[in-house]
Design a protein around this motif. Structure first.
Motif, short mmCIF file in Angstrom:
data_model
loop_
_atom_site.label_atom_id
_atom_site.label_comp_id
_atom_site.label_asym_id
_atom_site.label_seq_id
_atom_site.Cartn_x
_atom_site.Cartn_y
_atom_site.Cartn_z
N HIS A 132 0.85 -1.21 0.00
CA HIS A 132 0.00 0.00 0.00
C HIS A 132 0.88 1.24 0.00
CE1 HIS A 132 1.18 -0.44 4.21
NE2 HIS A 132 0.99 0.88 4.30
N ASP A 134 1.05 5.14 1.87
CA ASP A 134 0.50 5.96 2.95
C ASP A 134 0.19 7.32 2.32
OD1 ASP A 134 1.07 3.86 4.59
OD2 ASP A 134 2.68 4.83 5.68
N HIS A 188 4.62 -0.14 -0.04
CA HIS A 188 5.35 -0.93 0.96
C HIS A 188 4.36 -1.82 1.70
CE1 HIS A 188 3.95 2.70 3.02
NE2 HIS A 188 3.85 1.95 4.11
N ARG A 212 3.17 10.14 12.11
CA ARG A 212 2.67 10.79 10.90
C ARG A 212 2.27 12.24 11.18
NH1 ARG A 212 -0.04 6.38 7.97
NH2 ARG A 212 0.95 4.46 8.69
FE LIG Z 1 2.29 2.13 5.44
#
Ligand SMILES: [Fe+2]
Ligand SMILES: O=C(O)CCC(=O)C(=O)O
Length: 233
Positions: A132, A134, A188, A212
Motif C-alpha cells: 500500500h 500511505d 510498501h 505521521r
Molecule cells: Fe504504510
C-alpha cells in the motif's frame, strides 16, 4: 559499486536499490529504550483498547489490530480510510503521543512540525500488511517514521507504481525506518513476521509504530487565509 558503503546494505534480502529518501536505521533504539517505549505504548493502548480495522467496501478484517496515540488517529472501516480524533469503538480521544517518540521524530524526520498521529499496529503470528501507499495525510512533505518492536518482519518496499520492482529488508526490534522525500509515496508492506525471533512483546509478535504528520501547518498552506485577510474579518 556505491552500495558497498551503504550502511543499509547489510539488511538487504533481495531486490532493487532502495528509493531516494528511504532510510533504514538498524538498532536505532537500544534494548532499554525498546522496553521503556513498549511499556508506555502498551499502558496507553491497554486503557484505550485495540480496534479491528476492516477493508473499505468489503468490510473484510485486516489481520493486524490497531490503536493510535496523538491528537489524530488513522482508522479504516466500510466508509474508507481517514484520520479522526477519537477511537472508533469508544468515541474517546486517543491517548497522548509519548515524549520519547516526539524526540525521535525531531531527531530523524527533518521536518519542523510535530507528528499528530502514531498508528500502533499489532502483528500476531500470521498477520501481514498488503502492499500500500500511505497517502491519507494532507501534508506529504513530512516523512512517515516507523519504529519496529518485537519479532523480525519482512518489509517490502517498491516504487510509486504498484507493479514497480521492490526489495525486501528485515526489520528488527529497535529499527527505525524513514519514508521521506521521493520514497514517501512508495508502495510498501509487511510480507510476514518471523515468530519467536524476539521475546519483547508479551504474548509474542510485533508492534509497529508509525509517526505521521497529517495536516498542513497553517503557515505553510497556500490556501489558508492570513490574519486580517479573510473576507469580512
Ligand atoms: Fe504504510
Ligand atoms: O509494520 C510496518 O512496518 C509498516 C506499517 C505500515 O506500513 C503502515 O502502518 O502504514
Amino acid at each position: 559499486m556505491s552500495h558497498l558503503n551503504d550502511p543499509q546494505q547489510h539488511s538487504l534480502v533481495s531486490g532493487k536499490p532502495l528509493p531516494a529518501g528511504f532510510r533504514h536505521l538498524p538498532g536505532r533504539l537500544d534494548a532499554t529504550a525498546q522496553e521503556g517505549l513498549l511499556a508506555e505504548v502498551l499502558a496507553s493502548v491497554g486503557a484505550a483498547g485495540w480496534f479491528q480495522p476492516t477493508m473499505p467496501r468489503s468490510g473484510r478484517p485486516l489481520s493486524v489490530r490497531m490503536c493510535n496515540l496523538g491528537s489524530l488517529g488513522w482508522v479504516s472501516d466500510k466508509e474508507g480510510y481517514r484520520y479522526q480524533p477519537h477511537h472508533p469503538d469508544t468515541g474517546c480521544p486517543w491517548p497522548p503521543l509519548p515524549a520519547s517518540l516526539l524526540e525521535l521524530w525531531q531527531a530523524v524526520a527533518g521536518y519542523p512540525h510535530p507528528p499528530e498521529a502514531c498508528l500502533v499496529n499489532l502483528y500476531r503470528t500470521g498477520a501481514r500488511m498488503g502492499l500500500h501507499q500511505d497517502r491519507d495525510e494532507a501534508d506529504l512533505s513530512a516523512p512517515v517514521v516507523s519504529v519496529s518492536l518485537g519479532d523480525d518482519a519482512l518489509f517490502r518496499i517498491g516504487g510509486t507504481n504498484r507493479r514497480d520492482p521492490g526489495r525486501t529488508i528485515v526489520l528488527r526490534s529497535g529499527d527505525v525506518v524513514v519514508l521521506g522525500g521521493a520514497s514517501r509515496l512508495c508502495f510498501h508492506g509487511i510480507d510476514r513476521i518471523l515468530p519467536g525471533t524476539s521475546a519483547l512483546v508479551p504474548g509474542g509478535g510485533r508492534i509497529n509504530l508509525t509517526l505521521r504528520r497529517v495536516s498542513v501547518p497553517p503557515a505553510a498552506s497556500p490556501f489558508s487565509p492570513q490574519p486580517g485577510t479573510r473576507p469580512g474579518g
